[in-house]
Design an enzyme around this catalytic site. Structure first.
Site, PDB file in Angstrom:
ATOM      1  N   SER A  75      11.495   4.200   6.364  1.00  0.00           N
ATOM      2  CA  SER A  75      10.188   3.578   6.515  1.00  0.00           C
ATOM      3  C   SER A  75      10.037   2.980   7.921  1.00  0.00           C
ATOM      4  O   SER A  75      10.214   3.664   8.908  1.00  0.00           O
ATOM      5  CB  SER A  75       9.986   2.541   5.409  1.00  0.00           C
ATOM      6  OG  SER A  75       8.633   2.199   5.264  1.00  0.00           O
ATOM      7  N   ASP A 220       7.282   7.359   1.030  1.00  0.00           N
ATOM      8  CA  ASP A 220       8.167   6.329   1.569  1.00  0.00           C
ATOM      9  C   ASP A 220       9.598   6.436   1.019  1.00  0.00           C
ATOM     10  O   ASP A 220       9.819   6.452  -0.193  1.00  0.00           O
ATOM     11  CB  ASP A 220       7.585   4.958   1.217  1.00  0.00           C
ATOM     12  CG  ASP A 220       8.176   3.837   2.055  1.00  0.00           C
ATOM     13  OD1 ASP A 220       9.408   3.750   2.130  1.00  0.00           O
ATOM     14  OD2 ASP A 220       7.395   3.067   2.627  1.00  0.00           O
TER      15      ASP A 220
END
Length: 349
Positions: A75, A220
């Protein structure tokens, strides 16, 4: 006079002949030292806007002359990690962070002056409105509040490479972690378009459109591996420096929307896999814990505030980092080799 010049020339040549073996010995000694020292891998966790603290950690590592041989990030950790691995200087990274805002990252429209008058009324909307449509007789809903196009533009500015690349051939070998929404498993990205990998790694479900790569739908990486210590091990790390930003849960008042509920689910899943990664750390590894308190993962308007927090966290373990530091000549030689690839790519453009 001619004899004097000839004598001087001979003296210079002799001196050069004496220096050449010395230089060769020095280079050979540096190469031997490089082989003997442990391979150090930096692991950068996700955390949204909290991830700017990673830049502060990197500043201290450079100041202390700690070489980084590989980077694995998830991320926001993948964004900072990829930028650094591709050769982006920290002062440039800090300047970019200072210029970032929620509007810049997540608003889908071009700058106001470039839009038609009829579109300027959309300025009141921060995020792109959810669009619906019909296809094959079914109601089609958006996969995220924003497509991520504007975000990817910013990421390309942070990256020093363009087009397809093997991430092992970056100045520092790099891996980004995403999650395959179809299989539910972590996906380690080791090649491709670097900005695309950065975006895939931080495509928060319900907020940013997933990235479609071949037959995979990527979101993610925090869902499955927010602190990818195992990825660093697979890259050959002898010692891991892991930076964990923490995953605070949202308060009750923030759970009144679909996005809030989704974010909370992501946070819960993230914290569970982080605990497993922390348990895998060895006594020789170093854990850095920036004390970010209640700083929100969504606060992209105040990114620079977290950089000093990252610095303070790295200095808190300075005694352990010092054992990994190189003497200045060796560190500069390592740094020169790392940046040589960046200069070569610039010349090729």
């Amino acid at each position: 006079m001619k004899r004097s010049i000839a004598s001087l020339t001979a003296w210079i040549a002799a001196l050069a002949g004496l220096w050449a073996p010395c230089n060769a010995v020095h280079a050979q000694s540096a190469a031997v030292a490089e082989l003997k020292r442990p391979k150090i891998c930096l692991v950068l966790s996700g955390g949204g806007a909290r991830g700017a603290a990673h830049v502060g950690v990197l500043k201290v590592l450079e100041e202390m002359r700690v070489p980084i041989d590989c980077i694995a990030g998830t991320s926001m950790g993948s964004i900072v990690g990829a930028a650094y691995a591709s050769g982006t200087p920290l002062d440039e990274m800090e300047a970019t962070i200072a210029s970032m805002s929620t509007r810049q990252l997540f608003k889908e429209l071009p700058p106001r002056e470039e839009r038609a008058v009829r579109l300027k009324k959309d300025d009141a909307t921060l995020l792109a409105p959810a669009e619906v449509g019909l296809g094959d007789g079914q109601l089609l809903l958006p996969h995220g509040l924003v497509s991520g196009v504007q975000l990817e533009t910013v990421l390309r500015g942070l990256s020093k490479v363009r087009g397809f690349h093997e991430f092992d051939k970056l100045p520092i070998p790099f891996r980004a972690v995403a999650t395959d929404l179809v299989t539910g498993k972590a996906v380690v990205l080791s090649q491709g378009d670097l900005a695309g990998a950065m975006r895939a790694s931080m495509s928060v479900p319900a907020a940013i459109d997933p990235v479609r790569l071949e037959d995979r739908v990527l979101v993610d990486g925090g869902l499955t591996n927010n602190l990818p210590v195992d990825v660093a091990r697979a890259m050959g790390a002898d010692i891991v420096i892991a930076v964990n930003l923490g995953t605070p849960l949202l308060r009750r008042e923030s759970l009144g929307s679909i996005l809030g509920v989704t974010s909370q689910m992501v946070n819960i899943l993230t914290e569970q896999n982080v605990q497993a990664s922390l348990a895998s750390l060895r006594p020789t590894d170093i854990l850095v814990l920036p004390q970010l308190g209640d700083f929100s993962a969504a606060d992209f308007d105040n990114l620079p505030k977290t950089v000093p927090i990252g610095e303070a966290a790295a200095r808190a373990v300075a005694d352990r980092l010092a054992s990994l530091a190189l003497p200045e000549p060796e560190y500069e030689a390592w740094r020169t080799r790392r940046l040589a690839g960046v200069a070569a790519r610039k010349g090729a453009r």
